[in-house]
Every structure is written in structure tokens, then in C-alpha cells.
Motif scaffolding. Structure first.
Motif, mmCIF file in Angstrom:
data_model
loop_
_atom_site.group_PDB
_atom_site.id
_atom_site.type_symbol
_atom_site.label_atom_id
_atom_site.label_comp_id
_atom_site.label_asym_id
_atom_site.label_seq_id
_atom_site.Cartn_x
_atom_site.Cartn_y
_atom_site.Cartn_z
ATOM 1 N N UNK A 1 -52.705 70.325 -45.662
ATOM 2 C CA UNK A 1 -52.252 71.413 -46.537
ATOM 3 C C UNK A 1 -51.244 70.895 -47.559
ATOM 4 N N UNK A 2 -50.334 70.021 -47.102
ATOM 5 C CA UNK A 2 -49.348 69.459 -48.025
ATOM 6 C C UNK A 2 -50.030 68.594 -49.073
ATOM 7 N N UNK A 3 -50.998 67.785 -48.653
ATOM 8 C CA UNK A 3 -51.728 66.935 -49.597
ATOM 9 C C UNK A 3 -52.465 67.807 -50.614
ATOM 10 N N UNK A 4 -53.123 68.861 -50.134
ATOM 11 C CA UNK A 4 -53.832 69.772 -51.044
ATOM 12 C C UNK A 4 -52.873 70.409 -52.042
ATOM 13 N N UNK A 5 -51.711 70.823 -51.551
ATOM 14 C CA UNK A 5 -50.718 71.443 -52.438
ATOM 15 C C UNK A 5 -50.229 70.437 -53.479
ATOM 16 N N UNK A 6 -49.973 69.200 -53.044
ATOM 17 C CA UNK A 6 -49.535 68.173 -53.994
ATOM 18 C C UNK A 6 -50.634 67.848 -55.006
ATOM 19 N N UNK A 7 -51.872 67.798 -54.535
ATOM 20 C CA UNK A 7 -52.979 67.533 -55.457
ATOM 21 C C UNK A 7 -53.093 68.648 -56.497
ATOM 22 N N UNK A 8 -52.971 69.885 -56.053
ATOM 23 C CA UNK A 8 -53.042 71.009 -56.983
ATOM 24 C C UNK A 8 -51.894 70.943 -57.978
ATOM 25 N N UNK A 9 -50.706 70.650 -57.483
ATOM 26 C CA UNK A 9 -49.534 70.539 -58.358
ATOM 27 C C UNK A 9 -49.738 69.418 -59.375
ATOM 28 N N UNK A 10 -50.271 68.286 -58.927
ATOM 29 C CA UNK A 10 -50.528 67.172 -59.848
ATOM 30 C C UNK A 10 -51.603 67.522 -60.867
ATOM 31 N N UNK A 11 -52.645 68.244 -60.427
ATOM 32 C CA UNK A 11 -53.680 68.673 -61.378
ATOM 33 C C UNK A 11 -53.075 69.551 -62.472
ATOM 34 N N UNK A 12 -52.204 70.468 -62.050
ATOM 35 C CA UNK A 12 -51.561 71.358 -63.017
ATOM 36 C C UNK A 12 -50.669 70.560 -63.965
ATOM 37 N N UNK A 13 -49.937 69.599 -63.447
ATOM 38 C CA UNK A 13 -49.100 68.754 -64.304
ATOM 39 C C UNK A 13 -49.953 67.968 -65.292
ATOM 40 N N UNK A 14 -51.039 67.355 -64.795
ATOM 41 C CA UNK A 14 -51.905 66.585 -65.682
ATOM 42 C C UNK A 14 -52.543 67.474 -66.739
#
Length: 111
Positions: free
Chosen positions: A47-60
Motif C-alpha cells: 500500500x505504501x509503495x502504491x501510494x508513493x508510486x501514485x504520488x510520483x506519477x502526480x509529481x511527474x
């Protein structure tokens, strides 16, 4: 009396088996709890990895949008500079024509 020894030995063996089964059951319970803890930890990490991936996608995506904006601005500036270059070339050509015309006039005015 021999019968009592056999009976006692049988009950001791049964008792040892019961203890062994209980120990095995306890070990299985511990193993199960250990496994469940690992599954929960893995799920939490996922869940943490998914949240970080989503956050990184939004940043990118935000960075990509900014880059697109900058690219558009640079394209407009480049277009303006091209227009200015063309105007300067036209002015340069006109000055050349004016210079040629003045040279012809000066040559005609000489005695």
C-alpha cells in the motif's frame, strides 16, 4: 503387575503423544501467526509503495505540464526571433539597394 507396567507405559506413551501434538499445534499456531504478520507487513508495504508510486506519477505529471508550458513559450519566442531575423534581413537588403542607388547617383553627379 506386569499388566500395570504395560498399562502405565501405554498411558505414558499416550501422554507423550498428547504433549507432542499440543507442542506441534502450538508451533503451527506460532507459524501461522508469524505468516499472518508477514502478510500484513507485505500488504502494508504494498500500500505504501502504491501510494508513493501514485504520488510520483502526480509529481511527474506536474513537471511534464510545466515543461510543456515552457516548451510552448520557447516555441513562441523562437517564432518571434525568426520574424525579427526576417525583418532584419529585409532591412539589410533595403539598405543594400539604397546604397547601390546612392552609389549610382554619386557616380552620375561626378564631373
Amino acid at each position: 503387575m506386569n499388566h500395570d507396567k504395560d498399562s502405565d507405559a501405554l498411558w505414558n506413551a499416550i501422554h507423550q503423544i498428547e504433549i507432542s501434538v499440543k507442542n506441534s499445534q502450538n508451533d503451527i499456531k506460532k507459524l501461522f501467526l508469524h505468516s499472518v504478520r508477514h502478510e500484513i507487513a507485505i500488504e502494508t508495504l504494498n500500500k505504501k509503495v502504491d501510494a508513493h508510486q501514485q504520488e510520483n506519477r502526480e509529481r511527474f505529471n506536474r513537471i511534464e505540464n510545466r515543461l510543456d508550458t515552457v516548451e510552448n513559450r520557447l516555441d513562441r519566442i523562437e517564432s518571434r526571433l525568426d520574424k525579427i531575423d526576417n525583418r532584419l534581413d529585409n532591412i539589410d537588403n533595403r539598405f543594400d539597394k539604397v546604397e547601390e542607388t546612392l552609389a549610382i547617383i554619386v557616380n552620375h553627379l561626378k564631373p
